[in-house]
Design an enzyme around this catalytic site. Structure first.
Site, PDB file in Angstrom:
ATOM      1  N   ASN A  84     -35.898  35.901  -4.254  1.00  0.00           N
ATOM      2  CA  ASN A  84     -36.174  34.559  -3.739  1.00  0.00           C
ATOM      3  C   ASN A  84     -36.601  33.576  -4.830  1.00  0.00           C
ATOM      4  O   ASN A  84     -36.407  32.369  -4.680  1.00  0.00           O
ATOM      5  CB  ASN A  84     -37.197  34.627  -2.600  1.00  0.00           C
ATOM      6  CG  ASN A  84     -36.551  35.135  -1.317  1.00  0.00           C
ATOM      7  OD1 ASN A  84     -35.324  35.276  -1.245  1.00  0.00           O
ATOM      8  ND2 ASN A  84     -37.347  35.410  -0.303  1.00  0.00           N
ATOM      9  N   HIS A 105     -51.003  34.365   2.078  1.00  0.00           N
ATOM     10  CA  HIS A 105     -50.208  34.743   3.248  1.00  0.00           C
ATOM     11  C   HIS A 105     -49.864  36.228   3.128  1.00  0.00           C
ATOM     12  O   HIS A 105     -48.731  36.599   2.844  1.00  0.00           O
ATOM     13  CB  HIS A 105     -48.938  33.880   3.265  1.00  0.00           C
ATOM     14  CG  HIS A 105     -48.144  34.016   4.526  1.00  0.00           C
ATOM     15  ND1 HIS A 105     -48.705  33.990   5.777  1.00  0.00           N
ATOM     16  CD2 HIS A 105     -46.809  34.171   4.717  1.00  0.00           C
ATOM     17  CE1 HIS A 105     -47.738  34.113   6.680  1.00  0.00           C
ATOM     18  NE2 HIS A 105     -46.591  34.235   6.060  1.00  0.00           N
TER      19      HIS A 105
HETATM   20  N1  APR Z   1     -29.527  27.348  -0.758  1.00  0.00           N
HETATM   21  C1  APR Z   1     -29.558  27.160   0.562  1.00  0.00           C
HETATM   22  N2  APR Z   1     -29.672  28.169   1.448  1.00  0.00           N
HETATM   23  C2  APR Z   1     -29.757  29.410   0.970  1.00  0.00           C
HETATM   24  C3  APR Z   1     -29.748  29.672  -0.418  1.00  0.00           C
HETATM   25  C4  APR Z   1     -29.629  28.579  -1.289  1.00  0.00           C
HETATM   26  N3  APR Z   1     -29.599  28.732  -2.614  1.00  0.00           N
HETATM   27  N4  APR Z   1     -29.855  31.012  -0.560  1.00  0.00           N
HETATM   28  C5  APR Z   1     -29.941  31.556   0.664  1.00  0.00           C
HETATM   29  N5  APR Z   1     -29.879  30.585   1.597  1.00  0.00           N
HETATM   30  C6  APR Z   1     -29.885  30.710   3.050  1.00  0.00           C
HETATM   31  C7  APR Z   1     -29.179  31.972   3.553  1.00  0.00           C
HETATM   32  O1  APR Z   1     -27.769  31.819   3.480  1.00  0.00           O
HETATM   33  C8  APR Z   1     -29.706  32.103   4.968  1.00  0.00           C
HETATM   34  O2  APR Z   1     -28.868  31.476   5.924  1.00  0.00           O
HETATM   35  O3  APR Z   1     -31.194  30.861   3.573  1.00  0.00           O
HETATM   36  C9  APR Z   1     -31.049  31.336   4.895  1.00  0.00           C
HETATM   37  C10 APR Z   1     -32.219  32.205   5.241  1.00  0.00           C
HETATM   38  O4  APR Z   1     -32.098  32.530   6.580  1.00  0.00           O
HETATM   39  P1  APR Z   1     -32.420  33.982   7.153  1.00  0.00           P
HETATM   40  O5  APR Z   1     -31.800  35.025   6.273  1.00  0.00           O
HETATM   41  O6  APR Z   1     -32.080  33.999   8.596  1.00  0.00           O
HETATM   42  O7  APR Z   1     -34.004  34.084   6.961  1.00  0.00           O
HETATM   43  P2  APR Z   1     -35.157  33.392   7.843  1.00  0.00           P
HETATM   44  O8  APR Z   1     -35.598  34.321   8.900  1.00  0.00           O
HETATM   45  O9  APR Z   1     -34.744  32.016   8.216  1.00  0.00           O
HETATM   46  O10 APR Z   1     -36.344  33.348   6.769  1.00  0.00           O
HETATM   47  C11 APR Z   1     -36.235  32.544   5.618  1.00  0.00           C
HETATM   48  O11 APR Z   1     -38.608  32.291   5.351  1.00  0.00           O
HETATM   49  O12 APR Z   1     -40.430  33.260   6.459  1.00  0.00           O
HETATM   50  C12 APR Z   1     -39.598  33.302   5.336  1.00  0.00           C
HETATM   51  O13 APR Z   1     -39.622  35.644   4.752  1.00  0.00           O
HETATM   52  C13 APR Z   1     -38.823  34.594   5.250  1.00  0.00           C
HETATM   53  O14 APR Z   1     -38.121  34.297   2.984  1.00  0.00           O
HETATM   54  C14 APR Z   1     -37.707  34.212   4.338  1.00  0.00           C
HETATM   55  C15 APR Z   1     -37.431  32.746   4.709  1.00  0.00           C
END
Ligand code: APR
Length: 310
Positions: free
Chosen positions: A97, A177
Site C-alpha cells: 500500500n 488504528h
Molecule cells: N489508484 C486508484 N485506485 C487503486 C490504486 C491506485 N493506484 N491501487 C488500487 N486501487 C483500488 C483497487 O483497484 C480497488 O478497487 O483500490 C480499491 C480498493 O478497494 P478494495 O480492494 O475493495 O478495498 P476496500 O475494502 O475498499 O479497502 C480499501 O481501506 O480500510 C482500508 O484496509 C483497507 O487498505 C484498505 C482500503
C-alpha cells in the site's frame, strides 16, 4: 457551483462512499480507479446516477483513471490499496500500500493541491504519515480516518451491551488504528451518565477489547476483505464537517506537533474539523494509567511510520 469530491479507489469502501456522498448531496463525485478497473468504476458511477431519481439527489457521479479529472477537488478520500485478508495484520499491507499511496500522493498533489484529504488506506497510521510526507501538504489539510471509526465501534458495542440508544453514547478512542488503541471509559457517557457507573469493570474491559479487535472480528467473518460500511460512513462524517464547516470534534489521526508529547507523527486525537480542515487538536488531561496506554500505542505508531523510511 457544487463542491467536488474525489474518491481515490472505487472498491468496497469507495463505492459506499460514493453512495453516501450522493445521498447527502455533498457535491459532484469523481471515482478514480486503476486503468484495469476504470470500466467497472464507470458502471458503478452510472448505476448511482440511475439510483438518483428514487434516492432523490442531484449529483454528477463519474469515474476515471486519469488524475486530470480530479482537478480542483474540494475533498479527496483515499481508499486505494489492498484490504486485509483473514490472518493478516494491518501492518502486513505496508509495503504494497505504500507503493500505491506514493502514486496517489503525486496525483493529488498535482491536481488537487487545496483539497482536504482523508486517508482510509491501511495500515492507516503509516499511510497518512506517508501521504503527508510525500505531498508536503499543511497539517490542517491531511487527516487519517481511524478514531472516528474506532469510536463508532466503541459506541455501538456499548449500546448493544447495555440495550440503550447508540445516539446517547458519547466517548472517544485515542491512539493508533490497531490493537493498542485506547478507548477512554472514564470519559464515556450514556445520556450524561458515566459509563463507569452503569457498566461493571468486567463489562467495560470486554467492550474495550472488542473495540480494539473490531476490524479483525469483521475480517474473520468475511474471510476475504475488510469492513466497508462503517469505514465509509466515518470518512463521510469527517468530509461533511469540513464541507459544511460543522466544527465537529472527531477523533482523527492528526499531525501532532507537541500535543500529547508527540512531534511529527499522526496520532488519533480529538480534533475539530472546520472549513479550515483540522483546525484544532484538543489535549485531554489523562490519568497515569491512561497515559501509559497512550505511550504504548504511540510507540507502535512511531515504529510503523519509521518503516515507511520517509
Ligand atoms: N489508484 C486508484 N485506485 C487503486 C490504486 C491506485 N493506484 N491501487 C488500487 N486501487 C483500488 C483497487 O483497484 C480497488 O478497487 O483500490 C480499491 C480498493 O478497494 P478494495 O480492494 O475493495 O478495498 P476496500 O475494502 O475498499 O479497502 C480499501 O481501506 O480500510 C482500508 O484496509 C483497507 O487498505 C484498505 C482500503
Amino acid at each position: 457551483m457544487r463542491k467536488k469530491i474525489a474518491l481515490i479507489g472505487g472498491g468496497q469502501i469507495g463505492q459506499i462512499l460514493a453512495m453516501i456522498a450522493a445521498q447527502k448531496e455533498l457535491g459532484d463525485i469523481v471515482i478514480l480507479e486503476i486503468p484495469e478497473l476504470e470500466n467497472p468504476a464507470k458502471g458503478k458511477a452510472l448505476d448511482l446516477m440511475e439510483m438518483a431519481p428514487h434516492g432523490n439527489y442531484d449529483a454528477k457521479i463519474t469515474a476515471t483513471s486519469d488524475y486530470k479529472d480530479i482537478a480542483g477537488a474540494d475533498v479527496v478520500i483515499i481508499t486505494a490499496g489492498r484490504p486485509r485478508q483473514a490472518g493478516m495484520t494491518r501492518e502486513d499491507l505496508l509495503a504494497v500500500n505504500l507503493q500505491i499511496i506514493s502514486v496517489v500522493a503525486a496525483g493529488v498533489k498535482q491536481y488537487a493541491p487545496k483539497a482536504f484529504c482523508v486517508i482510509v488506506t491501511n495500515p492507516l497510521d503509516a499511510m497518512v504519515y506517508a501521504f503527508s510526507k510525500l505531498t508536503g501538504f499543511p497539517r490542517n489539510q491531511v487527516a487519517g480516518m481511524a478514531g472516528t471509526l474506532d469510536t463508532a465501534r466503541w459506541r455501538a458495542f456499548i449500546a448493544m451491551e447495555l440495550g440503550v440508544s447508540v445516539c446517547d453514547v458519547s466517548g472517544t478512542v485515542l491512539g493508533g488504528h490497531g490493537p493498542d488503541m485506547v478507548p477512554l471509559p472514564r470519559l464515556t457517557t450514556v445520556g450524561g451518565v458515566p459509563l463507569t457507573e452503569i457498566a461493571t469493570k468486567e463489562q467495560i474491559e470486554k467492550l474495550a477489547l472488542r473495540t480494539r479487535e473490531a476490524g479483525t472480528e469483521i475480517v474473520k467473518l468475511f474471510g476475504k476483505g475488510s469492513a466497508f460500511f462503517s469505514p465509509a460512513w466515518s470518512a463521510i462524517v469527517m468530509a461533511e464537517s469540513y464541507l459544511h464547516d460543522k466544527r465537529r470534534i472527531l477523533p482523527c489521526a492528526a499531525l501532532c506537533e507537541g500535543e500529547y508529547g508527540v512531534k511529527g507523527l499522526f496520532i488519533g486525537v480529538p480534533a475539530m474539523i472546520s472549513a479550515k480542515g483540522i483546525e484544532k487538536i484538543y489535549e485531554i488531561k489523562l490519568t497515569e494509567d491512561e497515559n501509559a496506554l497512550l505511550q504504548k500505542t504511540i510507540s507502535g505508531v512511531k515504529k510503523t511510520a519509521e518503516e515507511t523510511k520517509l
